[in-house]
Design an enzyme around this catalytic site. Structure first.
Site, PDB file in Angstrom:
ATOM      1  N   THR A  80       0.839  -1.204   0.000  1.00 42.05           N
ATOM      2  CA  THR A  80       0.000   0.000   0.000  1.00 42.05           C
ATOM      3  C   THR A  80       0.872   1.251   0.000  1.00 42.05           C
ATOM      4  OG1 THR A  80      -1.694  -1.175   1.242  1.00 42.05           O
ATOM      5  CG2 THR A  80      -1.861   1.223   1.205  1.00 42.05           C
ATOM      6  N   TRP A  94       2.530   1.691  -3.358  1.00 47.12           N
ATOM      7  CA  TRP A  94       1.552   2.035  -4.393  1.00 47.12           C
ATOM      8  C   TRP A  94       1.378   3.546  -4.482  1.00 47.12           C
ATOM      9  CZ3 TRP A  94      -3.107   4.692  -4.600  1.00 47.12           C
ATOM     10  CH2 TRP A  94      -3.862   4.521  -5.769  1.00 47.12           C
ATOM     11  N   HIS A  95       1.510   4.233  -3.340  1.00 53.95           N
ATOM     12  CA  HIS A  95       1.256   5.674  -3.325  1.00 53.95           C
ATOM     13  C   HIS A  95       2.351   6.494  -3.977  1.00 53.95           C
ATOM     14  CE1 HIS A  95      -1.972   4.638  -0.544  1.00 53.95           C
ATOM     15  NE2 HIS A  95      -2.480   5.800  -0.868  1.00 53.95           N
ATOM     16  N   GLY A  96       3.491   5.890  -4.216  1.00 54.91           N
ATOM     17  CA  GLY A  96       4.535   6.648  -4.880  1.00 54.91           C
ATOM     18  C   GLY A  96       5.855   5.923  -4.764  1.00 54.91           C
TER      19      GLY A  96
END
Lengths: 471, 398
Positions: free
Chosen positions: A318, A321-323
């Site tokens: 997670t 995934w955000h960057g």
């Protein structure tokens, strides 16, 4: 293209409305598809072909998996699913994470492998997750394989949810792609959601974003604690109103064209625990990870050790995934640790606390989390933490100046983060049940105010950043 | 009834979307915005290259925003909304006391450009001092309204950065070459020193600065015996004193650049010209154009336009050359920005020759120009924010 722009509202949207509703109903998907490609291509003329390629690959693989399953060749079907997953992850990995990996390898081994320096295709993290949900669900026989490339393409590229979610799982709108009815109730609900989302993004998120930008641009070594907290709180509000506003607009636009997407946010800042926060924040992402990673890994059914491992895996993913940078990994790990602690250590204790304390506990860790999230450079984030805990004094005249300048906006943001606005509207509707025209008038006045103010802020668009391009 | 209400909401929404779309399509494009004093973006040309690179999208977005219907009114609406929400500033403009709109200059003075310009200025001043002698080369960096009118700013607003930057300049320049006008302006801060709606100082503000510089010139030059002579009538100043000017109001309807950024209801400004009671005769020419020699410093045609401050010299010229009958033996080079435009008219009375150069637009080699003229004095005159932000000062060394 973004929704909160003059181009979208006064060029793109009117044209889609006319063609969608004037041409015969059988043209609706092709209209949506073509306009979605245009919507995507506006900022990314080249990457539109990457998306078309993804659409075609997963569409074909979906068909093949379906056929093999019908012939009882489960093993072969599984191999094709693997091809699809590897394809999607490779595309995502190459465009989003290659430079991060190269940079890390260079750093560790002292090499200088050149970076690709490719710009990130907009929305790639969203659409690759959507296409994966499709092939996995076809393999699991949760959903039928799509028989029309156009309908499938319409699903993947659909402009309302294309670039910033929600991550719509194929199975939730499979039927709507074929047969949907656009009713006036839907359209009105769509207008409501779109305008509310527009106001959240343009009037609230952008404005409080100015406060965060102001504070984060100050020299951090003599940033007083009160100002640092004000900045972190500003960012906390900015990211919520920006993201949830965008989701509202997406859901509203979907409704105008007869689609029902699942909710993506449910008042996350009223959560009484971190666990609850993540049930209310970016719901489509957490459900995706739960359904396609956590549960297949065994979830909580194989003992505590396995469960802790599974939580750790999900939260590292997670985070990343955000960057593609270390602060996002740290942010994911941070939440993984908090959730594991809550689940196995703190649960009993927390449940005894009074509700306001539990909300404060949650918000404290959420705000700290956003500080980690906000700084690409992990070191800068940590320096900011030291300012929050008094390394630069307590407060100065600028703290007071900023506080009274933003007092009204902060009050609106706090109010807007709770369920109170919704309760007030419901209460008003009940009160005015007999005089529904008055309620209608109030409603139109509210819409007009939000619309006109938003346009005014967009025209004066000295400040209209978009936070989600990097996802 | 639910259905009727539904259709009313839908009609309202579609009217908003289609109404503004149609209006913005029908409105003819504007080339120049007087309010913002800039050329507005125009419809970009379609070309395959620009579409593929994404350049076309970017240009079209700018075009749409610049040409949107009621553009100025929308900006006014936003300003009003911000003020209602208790904001003391909009678009980096403070709403200060006594109807003053004051630019904030966020980050201007701590930007690397500001530090770099300081270095360019120091070497320029040192080099010219070596040529002309001590006391003949001075830099007057005028404080902005932000710095002088600090008392008028909203409570708790912080304006210390500009002051600190001016201190840095003072410390960096050779002793005596920095003309510090902060004290004299602060002394008179209750007077009309800055426009309320514009980023310039008024003619009165410029006068106090001029007097300070002229006195500094006298004091410094007294040491090397080249002091400008006191006037023959004895006891007076070498420069034309204040009593020798008559103040003439050019307009009372001036709205300047700062107002344009917020577009709000606010009283207009007054522009004055100080006309000498006994004027020396002079000629003015711009950019070596010997065909068009003028005998006035003012271009009154600008009083009918938005940019009324351009009444002084018709706005910023790359090169302005003035020759006078003042017979003081002083020939002055002014390296300047627009703050000089209402300042230099005072010098016309007291100098035989004045060349004003605006480095932002001047494309000749400065050293060659200086070599071709026999200047006795150099004045570097900028406003602090303009100086800190200027990107053309590397050309001082050319």
């Amino acid at each position: 293209m973004v929704f909160s722009s003059l181009l979208f509202m006064f060029r793109f949207l009117p044209l889609v409305f006319i063609l969608y509703y004037v041409l015969p109903a059988k043209c609706r998907n092709i209209i949506l598809f073509l306009f979605s490609l245009f919507f995507y291509a506006w900022g990314e003329p080249v990457y539109v072909f990457l998306m078309l390629c993804s659409i075609t690959v997963d569409y074909k693989i979906g068909k093949i998996i379906n056929k093999m399953l019908q012939n009882g060749r489960r093993r072969a079907a599984r191999n094709f699913l693997l091809v699809s997953v590897i394809y999607n992850l490779s595309v995502l990995g190459f465009f989003k994470y290659a430079d991060f990996l190269i940079g890390t390898v260079n750093h560790i081994f002292g090499l200088s492998i050149p970076l690709t320096n490719l710009p990130l295709p907009i929305g790639i993290s969203f659409f690759t997750f959507q296409t994966m949900s499709y092939t996995i669900d076809v393999y699991r026989q949760v959903t039928q394989a799509q028989t029309s490339w156009l309908d499938y393409g319409t699903y993947v590229s659909m402009f309302p949810q294309l670039i910033a979610g929600p991550i719509v799982q194929y199975k939730t709108i499979a039927r709507q792609l074929r047969e949907r009815t656009e009713t006036s109730d839907d359209f009105v609900e769509g207008i409501h959601r779109f305008l509310v989302g527009l106001g959240k993004k343009v009037l609230l998120a952008n404005n409080i974003g100015v406060l965060w930008d102001t504070i984060s641009a100050m020299p951090v070594q003599n940033l007083p604690a009160a100002t640092a907290w004000l900045g972190a709180i500003a960012y906390t509000f900015q990211i919520y109103f920006d993201f949830s506003g965008y989701s509202d607009m997406a859901i509203g636009l979907g409704r105008m064209f007869g689609f029902r997407f699942l909710e993506n946010f449910q008042y996350p800042y009223t959560a009484k625990s971190i666990t609850e926060f993540w049930r209310r924040w970016h719901i489509s992402l957490s459900s995706w990870f739960r359904e396609y990673v956590y549960i297949p890994l065994g979830g909580n059914r194989r003992g505590t050790a396995r469960q802790i491992r599974n939580i750790a895996v999900v939260w590292i993913l997670t985070g990343i995934w955000h960057g593609a940078s270390w602060n996002f990994v740290a942010w994911g790990v941070y939440y993984g640790v908090l959730l594991i602690l809550e689940k196995f250590v703190l649960r009993g204790f927390l449940e005894k606390l009074p509700r306001p304390l539990r909300v404060c506990y949650t918000l404290f860790f959420v705000v700290m989390g956003w500080v980690l999230f906000a700084f690409d450079d992990l070191g800068a984030g940590i320096t900011y933490f030291t300012a929050m805990f008094g390394a630069g004094g307590f407060a100065d005249q600028t703290t007071i100046y900023l506080l009274y300048n933003y007092a009204v906006l902060l009050a609106v943001l706090i109010f807007g983060s709770t369920q109170l606005p919704k309760k007030a509207a419901v209460w008003g509707m009940e009160k005015l049940r007999a005089q529904s025209w008055i309620f209608l008038f109030l409603r139109l006045a509210f819409y007009a105010l939000v619309f006109l103010l938003s346009v005014a802020y967009l025209v004066d668009a000295s400040y209209n950043p978009f936070l989600y391009f990097r996802f | 009834m639910k259905k009727t209400q539904n259709y009313m909401i839908i009609t309202f929404f579609l009217l908003c979307i289609f109404g503004f779309s149609a209006a913005s399509l029908c409105k003819p494009d504007t080339v120049f915005s007087e309010e913002e004093n800039r050329e507005l973006a125009q419809m970009p040309k379609l070309s395959l290259d620009d579409i593929v690179s994404g350049e076309f999208s970017k240009d079209y977005d700018a075009y749409l925003s610049d040409q949107f219907v009621f553009r100025n009114q929308w900006i006014g609406v936003k300003t009003e909304a911000e003020r209602l929400a208790g904001k003391q500033e909009v678009n980096d403009i403070y709403f200060a006391k006594d109807d003053y709109l004051i630019e904030k200059h966020t980050g201007t003075f701590t930007d690397p450009q500001a530090a770099a310009n300081l270095v360019y200025l120091r070497s320029f001043v040192e080099e010219q001092t070596a040529r002309l002698g001590e006391g003949h080369v001075m830099a007057l960096i005028a404080p902005n309204a932000l710095c002088v009118l600090e008392d008028k700013l909203p409570a708790f607003a912080d304006a210390r950065e500009e002051n600190a930057y001016l201190d840095q300049i003072r410390a960096a320049l050779p002793a005596g070459s920095f003309v510090d006008v902060r004290d004299v302006l602060a002394e008179h801060k209750e007077e009309y020193l800055y426009y309320r709606t514009d980023h310039h100082w008024t003619t009165l503000g410029a006068w106090y600065a001029y007097e300070t510089w002229a006195k500094a010139l006298q004091a410094e030059n007294a040491q090397d015996g080249s002091a400008p002579d006191s006037q023959a009538d004895g006891g007076g100043t070498w420069y034309t004193p204040r009593e020798m000017y008559q103040q003439e109001t050019l307009t009372t309807e001036f709205y300047g650049t700062v107002e344009a950024k917020v577009n709000c209801e606010t009283p207009a400004d007054t522009i004055q010209a100080w006309i000498p009671l006994t004027e020396v005769s002079y000629t003015v020419s711009f950019n070596h154009d010997t065909q068009n020699v003028k005998d006035t410093l003012y271009d009154e045609s600008f009083l009918k336009k938005r940019d009324k401050y351009a009444v002084f010299f018709g706005g910023n010229q790359p090169l302005t050359e003035i020759r006078t009958q003042a017979k003081t033996g002083r020939r002055l080079l002014v390296i300047k920005d627009s703050y000089a435009n209402c300042f230099v008219p005072f010098a016309v009375q007291d100098m035989e020759q004045i060349s004003m150069i605006d480095m932002r637009y001047f494309n000749e080699r400065l050293s060659e120009y200086i070599a071709g003229n026999d200047f006795t004095d150099v004045l570097f005159l900028y406003n602090a924010a303009g100086f800190a932000e200027d990107v053309s000062l590397a050309k001082l060394a050319l």
